[in-house]
Design a protein around this motif. Structure first.
Motif, PDB file in Angstrom:
ATOM      1  N   CYS A 130     -26.298 -49.553-109.399  1.00  0.00           N
ATOM      2  CA  CYS A 130     -27.737 -49.321-109.559  1.00  0.00           C
ATOM      3  C   CYS A 130     -28.251 -48.354-108.496  1.00  0.00           C
ATOM      4  CB  CYS A 130     -28.480 -50.656-109.462  1.00  0.00           C
ATOM      5  SG  CYS A 130     -30.280 -50.505-109.640  1.00  0.00           S
ATOM      6  N   GLY A 135     -31.596 -47.648-108.398  1.00  0.00           N
ATOM      7  CA  GLY A 135     -32.996 -48.004-108.167  1.00  0.00           C
ATOM      8  C   GLY A 135     -34.001 -47.056-108.786  1.00  0.00           C
ATOM      9  N   THR A 174     -26.738 -58.330-117.045  1.00  0.00           N
ATOM     10  CA  THR A 174     -26.453 -58.241-115.617  1.00  0.00           C
ATOM     11  C   THR A 174     -26.661 -56.803-115.162  1.00  0.00           C
ATOM     12  OG1 THR A 174     -24.099 -57.854-116.015  1.00  0.00           O
ATOM     13  CG2 THR A 174     -24.766 -60.126-115.621  1.00  0.00           C
ATOM     14  N   GLN A 219     -33.196 -56.139-110.837  1.00  0.00           N
ATOM     15  CA  GLN A 219     -32.796 -57.531-110.984  1.00  0.00           C
ATOM     16  C   GLN A 219     -33.142 -57.992-112.388  1.00  0.00           C
ATOM     17  OE1 GLN A 219     -31.462 -59.520-108.430  1.00  0.00           O
ATOM     18  NE2 GLN A 219     -31.388 -57.669-107.191  1.00  0.00           N
ATOM     19  N   ASP A 251     -25.174 -54.285-112.227  1.00  0.00           N
ATOM     20  CA  ASP A 251     -24.178 -54.049-111.176  1.00  0.00           C
ATOM     21  C   ASP A 251     -24.906 -53.444-109.980  1.00  0.00           C
ATOM     22  OD1 ASP A 251     -22.244 -52.903-109.454  1.00  0.00           O
ATOM     23  OD2 ASP A 251     -20.844 -52.652-111.118  1.00  0.00           O
ATOM     24  N   GLN A 252     -25.051 -54.232-108.939  1.00  0.00           N
ATOM     25  CA  GLN A 252     -25.803 -53.801-107.768  1.00  0.00           C
ATOM     26  C   GLN A 252     -25.148 -52.626-107.033  1.00  0.00           C
ATOM     27  OE1 GLN A 252     -28.963 -55.253-106.817  1.00  0.00           O
ATOM     28  NE2 GLN A 252     -28.634 -55.773-108.957  1.00  0.00           N
ATOM     29  N   ASN A 253     -23.846 -52.467-107.206  1.00  0.00           N
ATOM     30  CA  ASN A 253     -23.152 -51.348-106.568  1.00  0.00           C
ATOM     31  C   ASN A 253     -23.394 -50.036-107.308  1.00  0.00           C
ATOM     32  OD1 ASN A 253     -21.968 -52.870-104.465  1.00  0.00           O
ATOM     33  ND2 ASN A 253     -20.401 -53.593-105.878  1.00  0.00           N
ATOM     34  N   LYS A 292     -33.167 -52.249-105.805  1.00  0.00           N
ATOM     35  CA  LYS A 292     -32.221 -52.413-106.913  1.00  0.00           C
ATOM     36  C   LYS A 292     -32.859 -53.267-108.002  1.00  0.00           C
ATOM     37  CE  LYS A 292     -28.751 -50.599-104.526  1.00  0.00           C
ATOM     38  NZ  LYS A 292     -27.725 -49.701-104.918  1.00  0.00           N
TER      39      LYS A 292
END
Length: 63
Positions: A10, A12, A4, A32, A6-8, A30
């Protein structure tokens, strides 16, 4: 093994995609995960991408 991002956390940077493009992509700003669960033959590269993430946004479980 499932990964996984964590989009918060990351930022990029794209390091994961450059290390393991079969598992990680940057469709937006971000990262994926595009292959879950990750096959055994891709796990070493996916783990290297996790280790190479500068902000620790990638994690995995052994499911």
């Amino acid at each position: 093994m499932k990964f996984t991002v964590d989009q918060n956390q990351c930022i990029g940077c794209g390091a994961c995609e450059s290390i393991c493009p079969d598992v990680f992509k940057m469709p937006d700003d971000k990262a994926q995960v595009i292959l879950n669960p990750v096959p055994e033959n891709r796990q070493p590269d996916a783990l290297a991408a996790e280790d190479g993430c500068p902000v620790g946004a990638i994690s995995h479980t052994n499911d």
